[in-house]
Design a protein around this motif. Structure first.
Motif, PDB file in Angstrom:
ATOM      1  N   GLU A 125      37.422  -5.370  22.121  1.00  0.00           N
ATOM      2  CA  GLU A 125      37.860  -6.577  22.444  1.00  0.00           C
ATOM      3  C   GLU A 125      39.017  -6.535  23.510  1.00  0.00           C
ATOM      4  O   GLU A 125      39.159  -7.595  24.262  1.00  0.00           O
ATOM      5  CB  GLU A 125      38.340  -7.040  21.233  1.00  0.00           C
ATOM      6  CG  GLU A 125      38.896  -8.519  21.062  1.00  0.00           C
ATOM      7  CD  GLU A 125      39.192  -9.062  19.576  1.00  0.00           C
ATOM      8  OE1 GLU A 125      40.008  -9.703  19.602  1.00  0.00           O
ATOM      9  OE2 GLU A 125      38.534  -8.518  18.591  1.00  0.00           O
ATOM     10  N   MET A 179      37.924  -6.175  26.892  1.00  0.00           N
ATOM     11  CA  MET A 179      37.348  -7.310  27.867  1.00  0.00           C
ATOM     12  C   MET A 179      38.409  -8.385  27.907  1.00  0.00           C
ATOM     13  O   MET A 179      38.303  -9.007  29.117  1.00  0.00           O
ATOM     14  CB  MET A 179      36.389  -8.058  26.498  1.00  0.00           C
ATOM     15  CG  MET A 179      35.075  -7.188  26.154  1.00  0.00           C
ATOM     16  SD  MET A 179      34.208  -8.003  24.741  1.00  0.00           S
ATOM     17  CE  MET A 179      33.264  -6.737  24.263  1.00  0.00           C
ATOM     18  N   LYS A 180      39.248  -8.531  27.099  1.00  0.00           N
ATOM     19  CA  LYS A 180      40.598  -9.364  27.486  1.00  0.00           C
ATOM     20  C   LYS A 180      41.349  -8.777  28.827  1.00  0.00           C
ATOM     21  O   LYS A 180      41.662  -9.779  29.590  1.00  0.00           O
ATOM     22  CB  LYS A 180      41.442  -9.412  26.496  1.00  0.00           C
ATOM     23  CG  LYS A 180      40.988 -10.271  25.087  1.00  0.00           C
ATOM     24  CD  LYS A 180      42.052 -10.249  24.125  1.00  0.00           C
ATOM     25  CE  LYS A 180      41.844 -10.864  22.787  1.00  0.00           C
ATOM     26  NZ  LYS A 180      42.809 -10.979  21.678  1.00  0.00           N
ATOM     27  N   LYS A 227      32.676 -11.207  24.879  1.00  0.00           N
ATOM     28  CA  LYS A 227      33.461 -11.288  23.610  1.00  0.00           C
ATOM     29  C   LYS A 227      33.080 -12.366  22.532  1.00  0.00           C
ATOM     30  O   LYS A 227      33.052 -11.899  21.477  1.00  0.00           O
ATOM     31  CB  LYS A 227      34.875 -11.823  24.196  1.00  0.00           C
ATOM     32  CG  LYS A 227      36.000 -12.169  23.138  1.00  0.00           C
ATOM     33  CD  LYS A 227      36.908 -11.177  22.590  1.00  0.00           C
ATOM     34  CE  LYS A 227      38.069 -11.694  21.794  1.00  0.00           C
ATOM     35  NZ  LYS A 227      37.428 -12.050  20.367  1.00  0.00           N
ATOM     36  N   ASP A 285      32.081 -11.563  18.856  1.00  0.00           N
ATOM     37  CA  ASP A 285      32.335 -12.309  17.729  1.00  0.00           C
ATOM     38  C   ASP A 285      31.403 -13.107  16.856  1.00  0.00           C
ATOM     39  O   ASP A 285      31.993 -13.708  16.036  1.00  0.00           O
ATOM     40  CB  ASP A 285      33.770 -13.279  18.141  1.00  0.00           C
ATOM     41  CG  ASP A 285      34.865 -12.338  18.677  1.00  0.00           C
ATOM     42  OD1 ASP A 285      35.119 -11.258  18.174  1.00  0.00           O
ATOM     43  OD2 ASP A 285      35.579 -13.027  19.379  1.00  0.00           O
TER      44      ASP A 285
END
Length: 167
Positions: free
Chosen positions: A53, A56-57, A108, A112
């Protein structure tokens, strides 16, 4: 005496042609630095590990920063400095970077388990950015500026359009 600015020549080697370009202009040096910042953020975004995660951010942020640098360059500097800084190439770079940033957001969202309509909407935005990039690649002026790599980039961008349109 007369007040004159110190003129220091700044040399830039164009990415696509390998040709060197020199100007005695501080704005040109600023434009070169800004272009390099955009290129650096692009590289960092591509190098980040996008399986987590956080990765990806971070990747998304780098691609957005890259697009921002190219957009600022497009909006605030002379486009005749070099081929790399032409309106067409900057437009291509901006859309490629925004497309890649949206890809990170899409990954993402899928990780999620977001609702399918949201995933579809994000995927459609990815497609839109890549369609803009493809239009830039199809432009005859851009094609002549990019040379041999234009066809390879166009195939890759088209493949991404088909792939993300299927999501």
């Amino acid at each position: 005496g007369s007040e004159q600015e110190a003129c220091v020549p700044v040399t830039w080697t164009e990415i696509f042609s390998g040709k060197t370009v020199t100007h005695n202009d501080i704005s040109y040096e600023q434009a070169c630095i800004l272009y390099n910042l955009g290129a650096l953020h692009s590289m960092l975004g591509a190098m980040d590990n996008r399986v987590s995660e956080e990765g990806m951010k971070v990747s998304c942020t780098h691609f957005q920063c890259s697009a921002g640098a190219f957009a600022y360059l497009q909006d605030h500097f002379v486009h005749s400095y070099s081929v790399d800084m032409s309106h067409q190439i900057l437009n291509l770079n901006i859309n490629l970077m925004l497309g890649q940033a949206q890809e990170c957001l899409l990954e993402k969202s899928m990780l999620d388990n977001r609702k399918s309509f949201l995933v579809a909407r994000i995927s459609a935005q990815v497609v839109d950015y890549y369609k803009e990039a493809c239009r830039a690649l199809e432009n005859s002026e851009t094609a002549s500026l990019l040379g041999k790599i234009q066809k390879d980039w166009k195939k890759l961008v088209q493949m991404k359009i088909y792939y993300f349109a299927a999501i």
